[in-house]
Design a protein around this motif. Sequence first.
Motif, PDB file in Angstrom:
ATOM      1  N   ALA A  48       0.825  -1.211   0.000  1.00 50.27           N
ATOM      2  CA  ALA A  48       0.000   0.000   0.000  1.00 50.27           C
ATOM      3  C   ALA A  48       0.861   1.263   0.000  1.00 50.27           C
ATOM      4  CB  ALA A  48      -0.935  -0.022   1.201  1.00 50.27           C
ATOM      5  N   GLY A  49       1.750   1.382   0.994  1.00 57.94           N
ATOM      6  CA  GLY A  49       2.606   2.561   1.062  1.00 57.94           C
ATOM      7  C   GLY A  49       3.595   2.597  -0.090  1.00 57.94           C
ATOM      8  N   SER A  50       4.040   1.422  -0.519  1.00 60.39           N
ATOM      9  CA  SER A  50       5.051   1.360  -1.582  1.00 60.39           C
ATOM     10  C   SER A  50       4.510   1.875  -2.909  1.00 60.39           C
ATOM     11  CB  SER A  50       5.555  -0.068  -1.756  1.00 60.39           C
ATOM     12  OG  SER A  50       5.948  -0.586  -0.506  1.00 60.39           O
ATOM     13  N   VAL A  51       3.219   1.671  -3.173  1.00 57.42           N
ATOM     14  CA  VAL A  51       2.632   2.213  -4.408  1.00 57.42           C
ATOM     15  C   VAL A  51       2.824   3.721  -4.420  1.00 57.42           C
ATOM     16  CG1 VAL A  51       0.523   2.573  -5.748  1.00 57.42           C
ATOM     17  CG2 VAL A  51       0.860   0.408  -4.577  1.00 57.42           C
ATOM     18  N   LEU A  52       2.492   4.344  -3.294  1.00 56.34           N
ATOM     19  CA  LEU A  52       2.591   5.804  -3.201  1.00 56.34           C
ATOM     20  C   LEU A  52       4.042   6.262  -3.338  1.00 56.34           C
ATOM     21  CD1 LEU A  52       0.080   6.390  -0.271  1.00 56.34           C
ATOM     22  CD2 LEU A  52      -0.222   7.074  -2.647  1.00 56.34           C
ATOM     23  N   VAL A  53       4.927   5.576  -2.636  1.00 58.51           N
ATOM     24  CA  VAL A  53       6.346   5.947  -2.712  1.00 58.51           C
ATOM     25  C   VAL A  53       6.846   5.803  -4.147  1.00 58.51           C
ATOM     26  CG1 VAL A  53       8.679   5.338  -1.954  1.00 58.51           C
ATOM     27  CG2 VAL A  53       6.806   5.395  -0.298  1.00 58.51           C
ATOM     28  N   GLY A  67       9.730  22.743  -6.337  1.00 56.32           N
ATOM     29  CA  GLY A  67       8.893  21.558  -6.146  1.00 56.32           C
ATOM     30  C   GLY A  67       9.445  20.661  -5.054  1.00 56.32           C
ATOM     31  N   GLN A  68      10.763  20.515  -5.033  1.00 56.81           N
ATOM     32  CA  GLN A  68      11.377  19.667  -4.005  1.00 56.81           C
ATOM     33  C   GLN A  68      11.219  20.278  -2.619  1.00 56.81           C
ATOM     34  OE1 GLN A  68      15.204  19.195  -5.848  1.00 56.81           O
ATOM     35  NE2 GLN A  68      14.577  17.340  -6.936  1.00 56.81           N
ATOM     36  N   LEU A  69      11.316  21.618  -2.542  1.00 60.45           N
ATOM     37  CA  LEU A  69      11.093  22.286  -1.261  1.00 60.45           C
ATOM     38  C   LEU A  69       9.641  22.111  -0.815  1.00 60.45           C
ATOM     39  CD1 LEU A  69      13.073  25.654  -1.526  1.00 60.45           C
ATOM     40  CD2 LEU A  69      13.481  23.762   0.065  1.00 60.45           C
ATOM     41  N   ALA A  70       8.723  22.104  -1.779  1.00 61.49           N
ATOM     42  CA  ALA A  70       7.304  21.898  -1.468  1.00 61.49           C
ATOM     43  C   ALA A  70       7.107  20.535  -0.804  1.00 61.49           C
ATOM     44  CB  ALA A  70       6.469  21.999  -2.740  1.00 61.49           C
ATOM     45  N   LEU A  71       7.739  19.509  -1.390  1.00 57.13           N
ATOM     46  CA  LEU A  71       7.625  18.166  -0.816  1.00 57.13           C
ATOM     47  C   LEU A  71       8.238  18.110   0.579  1.00 57.13           C
ATOM     48  CD1 LEU A  71       8.463  16.068  -4.009  1.00 57.13           C
ATOM     49  CD2 LEU A  71       6.228  16.267  -2.908  1.00 57.13           C
ATOM     50  N   LEU A  72       9.357  18.796   0.722  1.00 52.38           N
ATOM     51  CA  LEU A  72      10.027  18.826   2.023  1.00 52.38           C
ATOM     52  C   LEU A  72       9.123  19.481   3.074  1.00 52.38           C
ATOM     53  CD1 LEU A  72      12.750  18.183   3.424  1.00 52.38           C
ATOM     54  CD2 LEU A  72      13.410  20.560   2.996  1.00 52.38           C
ATOM     55  N   ALA A  73       8.492  20.593   2.700  1.00 52.76           N
ATOM     56  CA  ALA A  73       7.603  21.296   3.634  1.00 52.76           C
ATOM     57  C   ALA A  73       6.450  20.377   4.051  1.00 52.76           C
ATOM     58  CB  ALA A  73       7.063  22.570   2.991  1.00 52.76           C
ATOM     59  N   THR A  74       5.855  19.684   3.078  1.00 51.12           N
ATOM     60  CA  THR A  74       4.758  18.764   3.380  1.00 51.12           C
ATOM     61  C   THR A  74       5.226  17.663   4.330  1.00 51.12           C
ATOM     62  OG1 THR A  74       3.710  19.178   1.246  1.00 51.12           O
ATOM     63  CG2 THR A  74       3.093  17.145   2.376  1.00 51.12           C
ATOM     64  N   ALA A  75       6.412  17.110   4.035  1.00 52.51           N
ATOM     65  CA  ALA A  75       6.932  16.021   4.865  1.00 52.51           C
ATOM     66  C   ALA A  75       7.153  16.480   6.306  1.00 52.51           C
ATOM     67  CB  ALA A  75       8.229  15.475   4.274  1.00 52.51           C
ATOM     68  N   VAL A  76       7.771  17.640   6.464  1.00 53.68           N
ATOM     69  CA  VAL A  76       8.079  18.133   7.814  1.00 53.68           C
ATOM     70  C   VAL A  76       6.791  18.372   8.601  1.00 53.68           C
ATOM     71  CG1 VAL A  76       9.021  20.080   9.120  1.00 53.68           C
ATOM     72  CG2 VAL A  76      10.317  19.122   7.198  1.00 53.68           C
ATOM     73  N   LEU A  77       5.821  19.033   7.960  1.00 48.44           N
ATOM     74  CA  LEU A  77       4.564  19.315   8.663  1.00 48.44           C
ATOM     75  C   LEU A  77       3.797  18.037   8.999  1.00 48.44           C
ATOM     76  CD1 LEU A  77       3.257  22.588   7.009  1.00 48.44           C
ATOM     77  CD2 LEU A  77       4.207  22.261   9.282  1.00 48.44           C
TER      78      LEU A  77
ATOM     79  N   GLY B 175       1.697  15.412  -5.797  1.00 48.00           N
ATOM     80  CA  GLY B 175       2.894  14.954  -5.107  1.00 48.00           C
ATOM     81  C   GLY B 175       2.786  15.178  -3.606  1.00 48.00           C
ATOM     82  N   CYS B 176       2.378  16.388  -3.216  1.00 51.49           N
ATOM     83  CA  CYS B 176       2.260  16.706  -1.787  1.00 51.49           C
ATOM     84  C   CYS B 176       1.155  15.869  -1.147  1.00 51.49           C
ATOM     85  CB  CYS B 176       1.975  18.193  -1.588  1.00 51.49           C
ATOM     86  SG  CYS B 176       3.383  19.250  -1.969  1.00 51.49           S
ATOM     87  N   PHE B 177       0.079  15.655  -1.898  1.00 53.14           N
ATOM     88  CA  PHE B 177      -1.017  14.842  -1.365  1.00 53.14           C
ATOM     89  C   PHE B 177      -0.557  13.407  -1.113  1.00 53.14           C
ATOM     90  CE2 PHE B 177      -4.514  11.877  -1.869  1.00 53.14           C
ATOM     91  CZ  PHE B 177      -5.435  12.382  -0.953  1.00 53.14           C
ATOM     92  N   MET B 178       0.092  12.825  -2.113  1.00 51.54           N
ATOM     93  CA  MET B 178       0.575  11.441  -1.975  1.00 51.54           C
ATOM     94  C   MET B 178       1.528  11.314  -0.786  1.00 51.54           C
ATOM     95  SD  MET B 178      -0.674   9.616  -4.321  1.00 51.54           S
ATOM     96  CE  MET B 178      -1.059   9.356  -6.013  1.00 51.54           C
ATOM     97  N   LEU B 179       2.432  12.283  -0.693  1.00 52.71           N
ATOM     98  CA  LEU B 179       3.421  12.247   0.382  1.00 52.71           C
ATOM     99  C   LEU B 179       2.725  12.323   1.743  1.00 52.71           C
ATOM    100  CD1 LEU B 179       6.398  12.190   1.079  1.00 52.71           C
ATOM    101  CD2 LEU B 179       6.457  14.670   0.873  1.00 52.71           C
ATOM    102  N   SER B 180       1.712  13.180   1.859  1.00 55.21           N
ATOM    103  CA  SER B 180       1.008  13.305   3.135  1.00 55.21           C
ATOM    104  C   SER B 180       0.283  12.006   3.476  1.00 55.21           C
ATOM    105  CB  SER B 180       0.043  14.487   3.109  1.00 55.21           C
ATOM    106  OG  SER B 180      -1.092  14.179   2.333  1.00 55.21           O
ATOM    107  N   MET B 181      -0.210  11.316   2.431  1.00 56.26           N
ATOM    108  CA  MET B 181      -0.897  10.039   2.676  1.00 56.26           C
ATOM    109  C   MET B 181       0.087   8.954   3.129  1.00 56.26           C
ATOM    110  SD  MET B 181      -4.144  10.159   2.388  1.00 56.26           S
ATOM    111  CE  MET B 181      -4.461  11.833   2.859  1.00 56.26           C
ATOM    112  N   VAL B 182       1.282   8.959   2.544  1.00 56.61           N
ATOM    113  CA  VAL B 182       2.302   7.997   2.984  1.00 56.61           C
ATOM    114  C   VAL B 182       2.577   8.211   4.473  1.00 56.61           C
ATOM    115  CG1 VAL B 182       4.712   7.271   2.782  1.00 56.61           C
ATOM    116  CG2 VAL B 182       3.437   7.924   0.743  1.00 56.61           C
TER     117      VAL B 182
END
Lengths: 101, 234
Positions: A48-53, A67-77, B175-182
């Motif tokens: 399940a998680g691997s599909v998303l990754v 875009g990479q900073l956007a992902l980083l911000a989402t991950a941190v929050l 991308g941000c949505f998927m990451l938040s779901m992970v």
Amino acid sequence: MIAIEDGGALLLIALMALVTLLARFGGVLLMSFIPMGRRVEGFINAMAGSVLVAVLVPVAVKADGAGQLALLATAVLMLLFRRPMPAIAAGILVAALVRAV
Amino acid sequence: MSHYIAPELSPAAFKQGFWRLLPISLFVAVFGAAFGLAAVQTGLPGHEIVLMSATVFAGTAQFAALELWGAEVPVLPLLATTFAINARMLLMGATLYPWMSLLPPGRRYGSLVILSDANWAMNLNDLQSGRNTLGALVGGGFALWLTWLTGTIIGMVFGSAITDPKALGVDMVMGCFMLSMVLAGRRTSRTVMAWVVGGAAAYAAWLWLPENSHVVVGALAGGLVGALWLEDKA
């Protein structure tokens, strides 16, 4: 080859829809032939998680710095608060701001 | 196994799923608009574009179809590409199986008709955390379908008026949505290992294997980790 005249295009769209529907149904359908055991259960719940990754990897690699900073911000929050909507909103905001500068 | 319970789908759950996915769906409309515009530019007549968005309802595959579209369209490459891009749905569906198997076939396949990335991801998180409904899949799926279709039409009609989605950061929404779901899911050293192995395999496949194979390769590799490293018995 199918010519798109005389309804050919409609046939192509119908075939695409059918193939996509098979993909939507196929996972559940195939699993109904596989006996559920602990290994199978372990497989699908780890998948399940691997599909998303797996979807994310090229997105992250191809993205520009913003875009990479956007992902980083989402991950941190997400790691801090576990609330998806604010985390996603922050990510988009970061991308927009960095690109505006 | 025995600890799964058949998920319900009440009108209230449908409504809740609809509203929970509506914010993301509005961004999906932007991609719909991009598709509508691209399809017009490819030369598809309006009714065919609307029909494709309504029945195929799979953005990446639809964009790929435009690349192959012409006076004559190669059928097998078109269908092979569609299948390769959407093969991830097979895996997504499979992850829902423990709950879906408890439903009568009509409900089971009826709710899968509208399966796509965002509503699947949210509903699987719900089910895994004990929220036992299909509201996100079906209600949220309806929100996604509706905005995808509306976006397509907007793009067909007002195509050139759309501002650059990249400037607004909209290209990063999924991308941000998927990451938040992970990261919203349960994190154990076992699942993290599955992500790492799955991610590495996906990256390798993306670099070296045929196009569109990376999701399936990565997901299967991550699944394998899960099959070999079993959860401690609860």
